[in-house]
Design a protein around this motif. Sequence first.
Motif, PDB file in Angstrom:
ATOM      1  N   SER A   1      14.624   2.375  11.545  1.00 23.04           N
ATOM      2  CA  SER A   1      15.954   2.863  11.923  1.00 23.04           C
ATOM      3  C   SER A   1      16.505   2.004  13.053  1.00 23.04           C
ATOM      4  CB  SER A   1      15.878   4.319  12.378  1.00 23.04           C
ATOM      5  OG  SER A   1      15.411   5.148  11.333  1.00 23.04           O
ATOM      6  N   LEU A   2      17.756   1.572  12.893  1.00 22.08           N
ATOM      7  CA  LEU A   2      18.344   0.658  13.866  1.00 22.08           C
ATOM      8  C   LEU A   2      19.778   1.061  14.195  1.00 22.08           C
ATOM      9  CD1 LEU A   2      17.128  -2.687  12.259  1.00 22.08           C
ATOM     10  CD2 LEU A   2      16.312  -1.738  14.423  1.00 22.08           C
ATOM     11  N   GLU A   3      20.076   1.069  15.480  1.00 19.10           N
ATOM     12  CA  GLU A   3      21.444   1.238  15.949  1.00 19.10           C
ATOM     13  C   GLU A   3      22.172  -0.103  15.849  1.00 19.10           C
ATOM     14  OE1 GLU A   3      22.919   4.104  16.936  1.00 19.10           O
ATOM     15  OE2 GLU A   3      21.048   5.132  16.339  1.00 19.10           O
ATOM     16  N   PRO A   4      23.498  -0.098  15.862  1.00 18.87           N
ATOM     17  CA  PRO A   4      24.214  -1.380  15.823  1.00 18.87           C
ATOM     18  C   PRO A   4      23.760  -2.315  16.942  1.00 18.87           C
ATOM     19  CG  PRO A   4      25.731   0.435  15.493  1.00 18.87           C
ATOM     20  CD  PRO A   4      24.418   1.055  15.854  1.00 18.87           C
ATOM     21  N   GLY A   5      23.440  -3.554  16.581  1.00 15.18           N
ATOM     22  CA  GLY A   5      22.993  -4.541  17.549  1.00 15.18           C
ATOM     23  C   GLY A   5      21.529  -4.458  17.927  1.00 15.18           C
ATOM     24  N   GLN A   6      20.847  -3.398  17.480  1.00 16.38           N
ATOM     25  CA  GLN A   6      19.441  -3.212  17.854  1.00 16.38           C
ATOM     26  C   GLN A   6      18.539  -4.077  16.979  1.00 16.38           C
ATOM     27  OE1 GLN A   6      17.957   0.797  17.359  1.00 16.38           O
ATOM     28  NE2 GLN A   6      16.252   0.475  18.780  1.00 16.38           N
ATOM     29  N   GLU A   7      17.467  -4.596  17.591  1.00 21.09           N
ATOM     30  CA  GLU A   7      16.480  -5.407  16.878  1.00 21.09           C
ATOM     31  C   GLU A   7      15.098  -4.839  17.137  1.00 21.09           C
ATOM     32  OE1 GLU A   7      15.955 -10.098  16.102  1.00 21.09           O
ATOM     33  OE2 GLU A   7      15.804  -9.504  18.209  1.00 21.09           O
ATOM     34  N   LYS A   8      14.287  -4.798  16.094  1.00 20.08           N
ATOM     35  CA  LYS A   8      12.920  -4.317  16.234  1.00 20.08           C
ATOM     36  C   LYS A   8      11.966  -5.251  15.492  1.00 20.08           C
ATOM     37  CE  LYS A   8      13.842   0.695  16.585  1.00 20.08           C
ATOM     38  NZ  LYS A   8      13.605   2.023  15.939  1.00 20.08           N
ATOM     39  N   ALA A   9      10.770  -5.376  16.030  1.00 14.23           N
ATOM     40  CA  ALA A   9       9.695  -6.074  15.329  1.00 14.23           C
ATOM     41  C   ALA A   9       9.021  -5.068  14.401  1.00 14.23           C
ATOM     42  CB  ALA A   9       8.696  -6.645  16.312  1.00 14.23           C
ATOM     43  N   VAL A  10       8.918  -5.411  13.142  1.00 14.62           N
ATOM     44  CA  VAL A  10       8.327  -4.536  12.136  1.00 14.62           C
ATOM     45  C   VAL A  10       7.042  -5.181  11.640  1.00 14.62           C
ATOM     46  CG1 VAL A  10       8.639  -3.466   9.885  1.00 14.62           C
ATOM     47  CG2 VAL A  10      10.578  -3.645  11.460  1.00 14.62           C
TER      48      VAL A  10
ATOM     49  N   ALA B   1      -1.964  -8.605   9.248  1.00 13.38           N
ATOM     50  CA  ALA B   1      -0.742  -8.026   9.807  1.00 13.38           C
ATOM     51  C   ALA B   1       0.396  -9.001   9.587  1.00 13.38           C
ATOM     52  CB  ALA B   1      -0.914  -7.722  11.292  1.00 13.38           C
ATOM     53  N   VAL B   2       1.425  -8.534   8.893  1.00 14.42           N
ATOM     54  CA  VAL B   2       2.604  -9.366   8.644  1.00 14.42           C
ATOM     55  C   VAL B   2       3.770  -8.741   9.397  1.00 14.42           C
ATOM     56  CG1 VAL B   2       4.146 -10.347   6.924  1.00 14.42           C
ATOM     57  CG2 VAL B   2       1.723 -10.013   6.378  1.00 14.42           C
ATOM     58  N   SER B   3       4.429  -9.528  10.216  1.00 13.91           N
ATOM     59  CA  SER B   3       5.504  -9.021  11.067  1.00 13.91           C
ATOM     60  C   SER B   3       6.795  -9.798  10.839  1.00 13.91           C
ATOM     61  CB  SER B   3       5.115  -9.120  12.548  1.00 13.91           C
ATOM     62  OG  SER B   3       3.931  -8.400  12.811  1.00 13.91           O
ATOM     63  N   VAL B   4       7.903  -9.133  11.127  1.00 19.69           N
ATOM     64  CA  VAL B   4       9.209  -9.762  11.041  1.00 19.69           C
ATOM     65  C   VAL B   4      10.136  -9.027  12.004  1.00 19.69           C
ATOM     66  CG1 VAL B   4      10.106  -8.276   9.183  1.00 19.69           C
ATOM     67  CG2 VAL B   4      10.945 -10.630   9.410  1.00 19.69           C
ATOM     68  N   ASP B   5      11.114  -9.743  12.537  1.00 19.31           N
ATOM     69  CA  ASP B   5      12.114  -9.127  13.401  1.00 19.31           C
ATOM     70  C   ASP B   5      13.327  -8.759  12.555  1.00 19.31           C
ATOM     71  OD1 ASP B   5      10.438  -9.632  15.554  1.00 19.31           O
ATOM     72  OD2 ASP B   5      11.359 -11.583  15.962  1.00 19.31           O
ATOM     73  N   VAL B   6      13.731  -7.492  12.650  1.00 19.23           N
ATOM     74  CA  VAL B   6      14.870  -6.998  11.874  1.00 19.23           C
ATOM     75  C   VAL B   6      15.949  -6.531  12.831  1.00 19.23           C
ATOM     76  CG1 VAL B   6      15.632  -5.426  10.058  1.00 19.23           C
ATOM     77  CG2 VAL B   6      13.257  -6.213  10.095  1.00 19.23           C
ATOM     78  N   LYS B   7      17.185  -6.999  12.621  1.00 19.89           N
ATOM     79  CA  LYS B   7      18.293  -6.656  13.509  1.00 19.89           C
ATOM     80  C   LYS B   7      19.445  -6.059  12.708  1.00 19.89           C
ATOM     81  CE  LYS B   7      21.278  -8.591  17.133  1.00 19.89           C
ATOM     82  NZ  LYS B   7      21.614  -9.789  17.923  1.00 19.89           N
ATOM     83  N   ASN B   8      20.021  -5.007  13.250  1.00 15.21           N
ATOM     84  CA  ASN B   8      21.238  -4.433  12.687  1.00 15.21           C
ATOM     85  C   ASN B   8      22.420  -5.239  13.216  1.00 15.21           C
ATOM     86  OD1 ASN B   8      23.500  -2.904  12.027  1.00 15.21           O
ATOM     87  ND2 ASN B   8      22.515  -0.937  12.426  1.00 15.21           N
ATOM     88  N   THR B   9      23.012  -6.031  12.341  1.00 17.30           N
ATOM     89  CA  THR B   9      24.098  -6.921  12.756  1.00 17.30           C
ATOM     90  C   THR B   9      25.477  -6.341  12.446  1.00 17.30           C
ATOM     91  OG1 THR B   9      23.878  -8.078  10.633  1.00 17.30           O
ATOM     92  CG2 THR B   9      22.706  -9.003  12.524  1.00 17.30           C
TER      93      THR B   9
END
Length: 724
Positions: A668-677, A626-634
């Motif tokens: 899918s990300l809203e402005p400012g939203q961050e998710k672990a993928v 499992a490879v994970s990364v945090d992605v944020k809509n900046t």
Amino acid sequence: MAVNTRIFHCDEYFRLPRKEKKEFDSIILKELEENPVRHLETEWGRFENMPPMSEEEIDRLAEDVLSEMSLEQKVHQMSCDNYARYAPINPPRYNFIPYYAGENLELDIPAVKFTDGPTGIVLGYHATAFPVSIARGSSWDTELEERVGDVIGIEGRSGGANFFAGVCINLLRHPAWGRAQETYGEDTVLLGKMGAALTKGVQKHMMACIKHYAANSMENARFKVDVQMDERTLREIYLPHFKACVDAGAAAIMSAYNRVRGQWCGHNSYLLNQILNGDWGFEGLVMSDFIWGVRDTVEAANGGMCIEMYATQYFGERLVEAVRDGRVDENRIDEAVKRILRQKIRFSFVGDRALYSENKMGSKEHAALALEVSEKSTVLLKNDGILPLDRNRIKKITVVGRLAAQPNTGDLKGSSAVFPPYVVTPLQGLVNEAGGSIEICYVDGRTPHQAQELSKNADAVVVVAGLTSLDEGEFITNGGDVGGDRKNLGLHSEDEDLIETVSGVNPNVIVVLQGGSTIIVEPWKKFAKAILMQWYPGMEGGTALANILFGRVNPSAKMPVTVPATPQQLPYYDMDATEIVYDYYHGYFLADKNDYAVTYPFGFGMSYTTYSYSNARASVENGKIAVSVDVKNTGKMAGDEVVQLYVGYKNSGVERHVKDLKGFTKVSLEPGQEKAVTIELDSRELAYYCETSKGWIVEDIVYIAMIGASSADKELLKAEFTLK
């Protein structure tokens, strides 16, 4: 002198002088009028309305039906219902109605009813035209592609077919390939996942056929070229995507025209019997490509071919004779026919007949999906702050280029030609979007001075440039060569000149590219403030373009191919070759190996927002990675980001790529939203093929997970892991 209509092979017809062809056609058409073809009264014949069956019961029923059949009836299952003398008659065009194979009125056995693709259903004049496959590959969206397959399956059944031969997954080794538009890109993992998704969608309704097996990546020389490659290259680069579709349950495989290591693919026992049916356990049927896909009766039958299409030339009576002469064992025939019967039985249970009717073809609902696909497959390659257009500030847009006002949905002369009820051009899409508040001025660009004058005072200039089916696609030689492989990987010189010309009087130039493969942009890139790759965008492409330009849609697509700076960054290509070597490197593999500074790397694509990646990590448990990364809509706009996972190898015992794509997902990300993928892998996906042991080996080494926004090293975060 009377024309001889007793022809054995379609080539005999093609060699006739024009006058004799016309006479031949009139004779055959009269025969068909006097003796019209009869079909079964029901869709599935003796398999109609049967209760659900287990695989064991399907197998027994296939054996029971087989036991009733004479040798001639068995061979008829393996033969197209078209004979060579009828095959050239295609009113009003190729595959306007389904092609039948193996319909038996006496035994009440239904036909395989063939329709082509992959841009949509080729039947009739009202099918939904989706963006071409390479565009859909740019979406990197398997769920979307499965929905496309679902619609294709509905329209195929609605048009009278039960077999879709449009899952094209040939690997794009070199962007000059004329039929690049029909596949998903240059990487086997992307091909396999997208092809499997299309297969699953189609097979909710009808049989799906995967093509062209294997190593078919040239057009002009496809009938003669012998592709040479070592076993690792074959197993790791050119076959895994086919296996992915087999594992997804594909009903059929279509063989390619070319040779592999000296043997025609339609006769190739190593590819068909040993790898496909043996190593992979494929239970479906193998169909030949049309007319020249089979070249010998005995070799094809013994090599694993099940059905000759789309004319009976080498099977039929010739195959019956070969069995009776002992050149082909009847057990071979039984095995092939059983494969065919099993699929006819299996798919008689598939689908919902309430969904199938002529009004489904090109329906509003299906056109809406074509629009969504075009929006999600248009790649934003460059944007110097001009996009999205602000309709409160824009008063005038000048649209330049012949393709802006021309329907351009892809190949219109070959097996992938789809004819929709309408096409929204780029110009029409912009006019519809502008309404009465923005002036839209159009000039075709044939007179550069006129284009300059009309561009001077515009708030933005949209130049639509690129290719058509005259430049690429299936290679047609009758009446002059058109289509085929590309000699020039850039735009036409007049298009390049036009971009430079209008940019001289207006800096706000947006270039929209149409075409089916990589287009080199270096000669004129600096003259454009924005560049979008729209491919052949389907029937709603103009609407999609307007939605993107005005920011109704935030682009999310990523390139499924590498865009080189020069042709020298590509592998060797000879469109007239009789023999060619495919090695271990092409696309981003070759760019990585040689450290090329390409223009746009594989997986690249911009957005109207920005994203940040952080905290890459990898974990291993019971052979699962499992490879994970945090992605944020900046940024300030909601968007979808394609997260890509590549793997590299530390101190491998064999030569390997710098990195290989292993997985991807969309978030899918809203402005400012961050998710672990998180993207998961099985350790077996890290294996290489060992030619010595003839098997797959997973090395006990350090692996490097690389996760990010494209294949470019600067876009990737890294995390090392071992399998212990």
